[in-house]
Design an enzyme around this catalytic site. Structure first.
Site, mmCIF file in Angstrom:
data_model
loop_
_atom_site.group_PDB
_atom_site.id
_atom_site.type_symbol
_atom_site.label_atom_id
_atom_site.label_comp_id
_atom_site.label_asym_id
_atom_site.label_seq_id
_atom_site.Cartn_x
_atom_site.Cartn_y
_atom_site.Cartn_z
ATOM 1 N N SER A 99 0.868 -1.186 0.000
ATOM 2 C CA SER A 99 0.000 0.000 0.000
ATOM 3 C C SER A 99 0.899 1.228 0.000
ATOM 4 O O SER A 99 1.518 1.555 1.012
ATOM 5 C CB SER A 99 -0.901 0.007 1.242
ATOM 6 O OG SER A 99 -1.781 -1.091 1.216
ATOM 7 N N LYS A 174 -7.113 1.849 -2.550
ATOM 8 C CA LYS A 174 -6.672 1.406 -1.228
ATOM 9 C C LYS A 174 -6.651 2.578 -0.249
ATOM 10 O O LYS A 174 -7.030 2.432 0.919
ATOM 11 C CB LYS A 174 -5.291 0.755 -1.303
ATOM 12 C CG LYS A 174 -4.735 0.299 0.042
ATOM 13 C CD LYS A 174 -5.662 -0.697 0.745
ATOM 14 C CE LYS A 174 -5.228 -0.996 2.179
ATOM 15 N NZ LYS A 174 -4.000 -1.792 2.277
ATOM 16 N N LYS A 242 0.688 5.626 8.006
ATOM 17 C CA LYS A 242 1.314 5.856 6.701
ATOM 18 C C LYS A 242 0.251 6.033 5.626
ATOM 19 O O LYS A 242 0.321 6.935 4.791
ATOM 20 C CB LYS A 242 2.248 4.690 6.392
ATOM 21 C CG LYS A 242 2.891 4.720 5.009
ATOM 22 C CD LYS A 242 2.180 3.805 4.023
ATOM 23 C CE LYS A 242 2.229 2.362 4.430
ATOM 24 N NZ LYS A 242 1.578 1.474 3.430
#
Length: 299
Positions: A99, A174, A242
């Site tokens: 990701s 995502k 993140k």
């Protein structure tokens, strides 16, 4: 087992990568693997070939999967000395299931395409549970022909498999997923802290809510974690931080306001500041508990 066994590379055998790779091995494919840490015992015992570098994986495999933590990690695996790019030959396919940044993904895809190879960005959702059960949601960006070739392999690792569009679109999806998950975790955390501090039994409150419009996968799984205090990582707070940073960076570039995302990111930051970045992201509730001076349930 797919119709014909393939030579497959898998780089990154962590919490998610190891069970994903094992599904490919169990289906009869020949695996060439590389990882920073120790190789999972089941993979070591499977006959998979352990390579000393990503280049070694790319030289031997037809399709190369990467599953590493962040954008710089993908760039290093692909393009550093001894990286995947150095071992590619025309016609191979690189599939990044990490990701990472949608913008950087487009740049990575261009560089791989220039070597005569296809690139798919295919991030996943479902955590360690989904990886082990081969029930991951996989969101894919890249050429349709490459997607169709790799689809039988995706089907060994996941169930809800969607090609969203071109390179970068998988990663954009995502990021959107992580926004929804983070806000849902925060909502469930707020509800359970409120109910518990008001004197209600949070376990019974959760059961009652599961039968109504508030029902969700987050309430089902992470609500239970909050009550049972089981914060061992399926997906770490540090990694979700993140992903939310990617969302906020993208929002700034697009001129979009994401106030709920910013709030969830700050709650995760509060957890990280208190040494909880390695806990499961359901531990976001701990930040709310600190603010309320009350825990949802006894540890």
């Amino acid at each position: 087992m797919t119709s014909s066994p393939q030579k497959i590379g898998f780089i990154g055998l962590g919490i998610m990568g190891a069970p994903m790779a094992l599904h490919l091995i169990k289906a009869g494919h020949q695996l060439f693997v590389h990882t920073r840490g120790k190789v999972h015992p089941d993979i070591a015992a499977s006959g998979a070939t352990q390579c000393t570098s990503p280049r070694g994986v790319a030289e031997r495999a037809e399709v190369i999967f990467t599953m590493v933590p962040d954008t710089p990690d993908v760039e290093k695996v692909l393009f550093a000395e001894g990286g995947v790019a150095a071992g590619l030959s025309k016609g191979k396919t690189v599939v990044d299931m990490s990701s990472i940044s949608p913008i950087e993904t487009k740049a990575f895809a261009k560089r791989i395409n220039e070597l005569g190879c296809d690139y798919l960005d295919a991030p996943v959702s479902g955590g360690e549970v989904g990886a082990k059960a081969a029930s991951l949601t996989i969101m894919i960006g890249g050429p349709e022909a490459a997607f169709e070739r790799v689809l039988p392999l995706f089907q060994l690792m996941g169930k809800n498999i969607t090609r969203v569009g071109g390179n970068g679109d998988g990663q954009t999806t995502k990021v959107a997923n992580q926004i929804i998950v983070a806000l849902n975790i925060a909502a469930v955390g707020e509800a359970l802290v409120f109910a518990s501090k008001a004197g209600a039994d949070p376990a019974k409150v959760r059961l009652a809510l599961m039968g109504g419009f508030a029902a969700s996968r987050i309430l089902e799984v992470h609500g239970e974690r909050m009550i049972k205090r089981t914060f061992n990582p399926g997906f770490r707070i540090g990694l979700h931080q993140k992903d939310l940073n990617l969302a906020l960076q993208g929002a700034r570039a697009l001129g979009v306001s994401l106030p709920g995302t910013a709030n969830a990111a700050q709650l995760m930051q509060a957890c990280a500041a208190n040494g909880m970045q390695e806990l499961d992201h359901s531990a976001l509730v701990r930040a709310l508990e600190l603010l309320a001076k009350h825990e949802v349930a006894a540890g």
